[in-house]
Motif scaffolding. Structure first.
Motif, PDB file in Angstrom:
ATOM      1  N   ARG A 196      14.153  14.754 -15.451  1.00  0.00           N
ATOM      2  CA  ARG A 196      14.802  15.800 -14.755  1.00  0.00           C
ATOM      3  C   ARG A 196      14.506  15.986 -13.250  1.00  0.00           C
ATOM      4  NH1 ARG A 196      18.564  19.509 -15.321  1.00  0.00           N
ATOM      5  NH2 ARG A 196      18.156  21.631 -14.183  1.00  0.00           N
ATOM      6  N   ARG A 197      15.041  16.004 -12.335  1.00  0.00           N
ATOM      7  CA  ARG A 197      15.029  15.937 -10.967  1.00  0.00           C
ATOM      8  C   ARG A 197      15.791  17.289 -10.227  1.00  0.00           C
ATOM      9  NH1 ARG A 197      14.820  10.111  -8.371  1.00  0.00           N
ATOM     10  NH2 ARG A 197      17.154  10.281  -9.054  1.00  0.00           N
ATOM     11  N   VAL A 198      15.394  17.983  -9.759  1.00  0.00           N
ATOM     12  CA  VAL A 198      15.805  19.249  -8.936  1.00  0.00           C
ATOM     13  C   VAL A 198      15.466  19.347  -7.632  1.00  0.00           C
ATOM     14  CG1 VAL A 198      16.006  20.483 -11.168  1.00  0.00           C
ATOM     15  CG2 VAL A 198      14.091  20.827  -9.597  1.00  0.00           C
ATOM     16  N   ASN A 211      14.800  34.797  -2.032  1.00  0.00           N
ATOM     17  CA  ASN A 211      15.443  34.828  -3.271  1.00  0.00           C
ATOM     18  C   ASN A 211      15.659  33.400  -3.575  1.00  0.00           C
ATOM     19  OD1 ASN A 211      15.403  37.536  -3.552  1.00  0.00           O
ATOM     20  ND2 ASN A 211      17.483  37.884  -2.815  1.00  0.00           N
ATOM     21  N   ALA A 212      15.935  32.448  -2.639  1.00  0.00           N
ATOM     22  CA  ALA A 212      16.159  30.905  -2.863  1.00  0.00           C
ATOM     23  C   ALA A 212      15.075  30.407  -3.462  1.00  0.00           C
ATOM     24  CB  ALA A 212      16.862  30.434  -1.616  1.00  0.00           C
ATOM     25  N   LEU A 213      13.965  30.735  -3.060  1.00  0.00           N
ATOM     26  CA  LEU A 213      12.734  29.987  -3.463  1.00  0.00           C
ATOM     27  C   LEU A 213      12.264  30.554  -4.540  1.00  0.00           C
ATOM     28  CD1 LEU A 213      10.654  30.139   0.068  1.00  0.00           C
ATOM     29  CD2 LEU A 213      11.719  28.135  -1.158  1.00  0.00           C
ATOM     30  N   ARG A 214      12.647  31.922  -5.109  1.00  0.00           N
ATOM     31  CA  ARG A 214      12.188  32.522  -6.357  1.00  0.00           C
ATOM     32  C   ARG A 214      13.211  31.900  -7.353  1.00  0.00           C
ATOM     33  NH1 ARG A 214      13.195  37.335  -5.194  1.00  0.00           N
ATOM     34  NH2 ARG A 214      11.150  37.971  -4.622  1.00  0.00           N
ATOM     35  N   ASP A 215      14.422  31.873  -7.113  1.00  0.00           N
ATOM     36  CA  ASP A 215      15.312  31.275  -7.985  1.00  0.00           C
ATOM     37  C   ASP A 215      14.833  29.525  -8.273  1.00  0.00           C
ATOM     38  OD1 ASP A 215      16.679  33.584  -8.226  1.00  0.00           O
ATOM     39  OD2 ASP A 215      18.077  32.833  -6.753  1.00  0.00           O
ATOM     40  N   PHE A 216      14.652  28.941  -7.326  1.00  0.00           N
ATOM     41  CA  PHE A 216      14.099  27.421  -7.482  1.00  0.00           C
ATOM     42  C   PHE A 216      12.904  27.356  -8.169  1.00  0.00           C
ATOM     43  CE2 PHE A 216      12.201  23.407  -5.849  1.00  0.00           C
ATOM     44  CZ  PHE A 216      13.435  22.649  -6.437  1.00  0.00           C
ATOM     45  N   ALA A 217      11.962  28.258  -7.942  1.00  0.00           N
ATOM     46  CA  ALA A 217      10.661  28.376  -8.880  1.00  0.00           C
ATOM     47  C   ALA A 217      11.096  28.218 -10.409  1.00  0.00           C
ATOM     48  CB  ALA A 217       9.905  29.335  -8.418  1.00  0.00           C
ATOM     49  N   ARG A 218      12.013  28.897 -10.755  1.00  0.00           N
ATOM     50  CA  ARG A 218      12.602  28.946 -12.246  1.00  0.00           C
ATOM     51  C   ARG A 218      13.177  27.739 -12.517  1.00  0.00           C
ATOM     52  NH1 ARG A 218      13.695  34.672 -11.044  1.00  0.00           N
ATOM     53  NH2 ARG A 218      15.729  34.049 -10.312  1.00  0.00           N
ATOM     54  N   ALA A 247      10.549  18.149  -8.057  1.00  0.00           N
ATOM     55  CA  ALA A 247      10.949  19.321  -7.512  1.00  0.00           C
ATOM     56  C   ALA A 247      10.867  19.047  -6.098  1.00  0.00           C
ATOM     57  CB  ALA A 247      10.231  20.533  -7.652  1.00  0.00           C
ATOM     58  N   VAL A 248      12.085  19.198  -5.288  1.00  0.00           N
ATOM     59  CA  VAL A 248      12.060  18.561  -3.776  1.00  0.00           C
ATOM     60  C   VAL A 248      12.790  19.747  -3.119  1.00  0.00           C
ATOM     61  CG1 VAL A 248      13.114  16.943  -2.321  1.00  0.00           C
ATOM     62  CG2 VAL A 248      12.460  16.244  -4.431  1.00  0.00           C
ATOM     63  N   VAL A 249      11.882  20.040  -2.086  1.00  0.00           N
ATOM     64  CA  VAL A 249      12.688  21.312  -1.213  1.00  0.00           C
ATOM     65  C   VAL A 249      12.805  20.500   0.332  1.00  0.00           C
ATOM     66  CG1 VAL A 249      12.054  23.364   0.041  1.00  0.00           C
ATOM     67  CG2 VAL A 249      11.415  23.124  -2.344  1.00  0.00           C
ATOM     68  N   ASN A 283       4.706  27.178  -3.431  1.00  0.00           N
ATOM     69  CA  ASN A 283       4.637  27.927  -5.041  1.00  0.00           C
ATOM     70  C   ASN A 283       6.064  27.623  -5.690  1.00  0.00           C
ATOM     71  OD1 ASN A 283       2.139  28.709  -4.384  1.00  0.00           O
ATOM     72  ND2 ASN A 283       2.711  30.771  -3.651  1.00  0.00           N
ATOM     73  N   SER A 284       6.932  27.456  -4.913  1.00  0.00           N
ATOM     74  CA  SER A 284       8.377  27.485  -5.581  1.00  0.00           C
ATOM     75  C   SER A 284       8.340  26.078  -6.391  1.00  0.00           C
ATOM     76  CB  SER A 284       9.579  27.553  -4.540  1.00  0.00           C
ATOM     77  OG  SER A 284       9.663  26.157  -3.755  1.00  0.00           O
ATOM     78  N   ALA A 285       7.774  24.990  -5.993  1.00  0.00           N
ATOM     79  CA  ALA A 285       7.818  23.755  -6.438  1.00  0.00           C
ATOM     80  C   ALA A 285       6.260  23.253  -7.389  1.00  0.00           C
ATOM     81  CB  ALA A 285       7.901  22.620  -5.571  1.00  0.00           C
TER      82      ALA A 285
END
Length: 645
Positions: A411-413, A463-470, A478-480, A520-522
């Protein structure tokens, strides 16, 4: 049954969308008087089930539906609570045939209206989502009416109330057994929460069967209706399921022509479509409307586009399904010019030909089912559509030549951000375009989830980073990717939101977002964490910050600072620490162009890929910009954006 005919009729039903759908995009309350619809209502009902979630998690829904006299649902509100998630979502569902450009608007009593875009459509309707914030939840508990507004195909505003009188009782009481929910609401909930698009799952590298390009002309039913000519083509899989249609539309007496492309229900509406003729520059357009035969987006047929259609080999249409998978479907153009330039076909003759084609497809589907019954092991013959979607097993290396194991993608996000519209710093023209291009490339590389967000203020970025962490928790990759202004202060790197106002060093932590928050988000991804920063431009606040620096140990430098991320994490700067990156003279930055070009190349391992990106950028910039990678990932595993052919 006949995709092209349905696309034509869908156009006639929504003809006004072309001219009026783009003219009144400010608010669902503008334009014609709002249509008041007499409704009867179900009670607010709360129920929980594991049957509708693709991952088997428990979902609790609190749902209410408004119906017209015939019993047809015209508005549904669903409060969604997913197991293990603190975030709650209000999903509003309206019938198909609404103008996509406006989205929906909700109002509780006299509170401030909220607006949201449509996310996707199924056979049960079109959905838009709202975060159930504490303020909105309080409004629901204290309110009398939830009002849902939208614009229909005739450009008329709709106002649809849902009483809230029994909302608290349903939400606070014991959940109703899922089996006791009436079939109609159960069907709506299942369709709109399962997020399982069988069409999207089965069209990886499909073999399409095409109808010929055909032209015919029709008049609407009104006495003064114009003659409209259509030149169109569709493509279907062997079962007869239509996947792609394109029709060029020419109203009598008008110079403006429209090309309407149609993809199946279940596409992500926020992404729109992209079309390309051969190797020409791609064009992008939002969806304008969805009907039972699919979701449609319109392109103005300029002289350049018409010439490319008449002289080209293939029209490619790209969309993204709600599974997160991007798909590109092609329509051959070999017969287009002859059909477009020739006389129109009698619609009855065309319909007879379509009926014959459909009968042949039914026979092929029956033969395919017979083959499947004779092959119960599930081994698919070459060319089978499902087989094309499978990932081949990696080959076992010979003992004499040991090498790292190739890791299946898993799974890649990805989270992709482009900040261009700075309010208190110089605007940057390219980041927003770079982000769109990178997001498209990641979807084409079959990332399961790609979240694209542009021009984020600080609160939105956090908020975008927080949502992506979940989202990253439990993912394999996990790619940012971030494009925009960045800065380094006292050895710490920061991303600069578009609303940042930085006058002194004391403002940094309050106005910007540190690189630690990005990492931290990833951090919960299992195998690979990758952060790409095309943010090494000059600090736009550097001069004023140097004048007001209060601590001797703090400093403001060019570019970004060197980093040492944790093992398993790779951080890539568009320019080496202490140096600045170029925004580029073209439509995209050199780093974004090089990155997208290389991830589209099959069989290039990640470490080698970023070596190639560095070389490409240095070549493009005359050795003035050198991308640089920091961190380390497992030497016993290979990672690929795109598998080898």
């Amino acid at each position: 049954m006949f995709r092209f005919i349905a696309a034509v009729l869908g156009f006639l039903a929504a003809f006004a969308v072309i001219d009026t759908g783009r003219a009144a995009q400010d608010s669902p309350s503008q334009g014609k008087p709002a249509e008041q619809v007499q409704l009867s209502y179900s009670a607010w009902t709360r129920t929980c089930t594991r049957e509708v979630d693709a991952g088997g998690k428990q979902i609790c829904v609190t749902v209410k539906t408004g119906r017209i006299e015939s019993g047809q649902p015209v508005v549904t509100a669903i409060l969604v609570e997913r197991e293990g998630e603190s975030r709650k979502t209000l999903r509003v569902v309206l019938p198909m045939g609404m103008q996509m450009a406006h989205g929906t608007r909700i109002i509780v009593d006299s509170n401030t209206p909220l607006q949201s875009a449509y996310e996707f459509c199924t056979t049960e309707g079109c959905a838009s989502d709202y975060d159930l914030t504490p303020d909105l939840a309080s409004q629901f508990r204290r309110g009398k009416n939830l009002v849902v507004q939208a614009i229909n195909a005739n450009s008329a505003p709709l106002t649809l109330p849902l009483p809230l009188a029994d909302f608290n009782k349903a939400l606070d009481g014991n959940a109703t057994d899922w089996g006791s929910l009436d079939d109609q609401r159960k069907k709506i909930v299942t369709s709109l929460l399962g997020i399982k698009n069988e069409a999207g799952q089965s069209i990886v590298n499909p073999t399409l069967i095409y109808a010929p390009w055909t032209k015919f002309c029709l008049r609407g039913q009104d006495a003064n209706a114009k003659l409209v000519c259509f030149t169109g083509k569709d493509g279907r899989i062997e079962s007869g399921q239509p996947l792609i249609a394109a029709v060029l539309i020419e109203p009598e007496g008008e110079t403006k022509k429209i090309m309407r492309v149609t993809l199946p229900l279940g596409v992500q509406l926020t992404n729109g479509t992209r079309v390309t003729v051969d190797g020409n520059a791609p064009l992008a357009s939002p969806y304008v409307i969805c009907f039972a035969n699919g979701c449609m987006s319109d392109y103005e047929v300029t002289p350049a586009l018409l010439a490319s259609l008449r002289n080209g080999r293939s029209l490619s249409v790209q969309g993204t399904f709600n599974t997160g998978r991007a798909v590109t479907l092609a329509l051959p153009l070999a017969e287009f010019n002859a059909a477009y330039s020739g006389p129109p076909t009698d619609p009855k003759v065309f319909e007879a030909a379509q009926k014959k084609l459909q009968e042949e497809l039914v026979q092929r589907a029956a033969a395919a089912r017979a083959r499947a019954q004779q092959n119960p092991s599930g081994q698919n013959p070459p060319g089978d559509v499902v087989a094309a979607a499978r990932t081949p097993e990696p080959a076992t290396p010979a003992p004499s030549s040991p090498r790292p194991a190739a890791v299946p993608f898993g799974r890649r996000v990805a989270l992709v951000i482009g900040n261009s519209a700075y309010q208190h710093a110089p605007t940057l023209p390219n980041p927003r375009r770079d982000a769109v291009m990178v997001a498209d490339a990641l979807r084409q590389a079959n990332f399961q989830s790609v979240t694209l967000q542009n021009d984020l203020g600080r609160e939105q970025l956090v908020n975008a980073l927080r949502d992506f962490a979940r989202l990253a928790e439990g993912a394999d990759w996990a790619v940012v990717y971030y494009a925009g202004h960045g800065m380094e202060v006292a050895g710490v790197n920061y991303l600069v939101p578009v609303d940042a106002r930085i006058s002194t060093d004391r403002d940094i932590n309050l106005e910007a977002v540190s690189m630690d928050q990005v990492l931290n988000s990833a951090e919960r991804a299992r195998k690979l964490r990758l952060v790409l920063l095309d943010a090494c431009r000059d600090n736009p606040f550097a001069d004023q910050m140097k004048r007001t620096m209060t601590t001797v140990s703090r400093s403001v430098s060019r570019g970004l600072a060197q980093m040492e991320p944790d093992p398993g994490t790779l951080v890539v700067f568009a320019a080496k620490h202490g140096e600045t990156a170029m925004d580029g003279d073209a439509q995209n930055s050199p780093f974004a162009l090089a990155f997208v070009r290389n991830i589209r190349t099959p069989g290039v391992e990640v470490r080698r890929l970023f070596d190639n990106v560095r070389d490409d950028v240095m070549e493009m910039t005359g050795h003035q910009q050198q991308p640089y990678s920091y961190g380390s990932i497992s030497g016993r595993q290979d990672f690929y954006f795109t598998a080898a052919n």
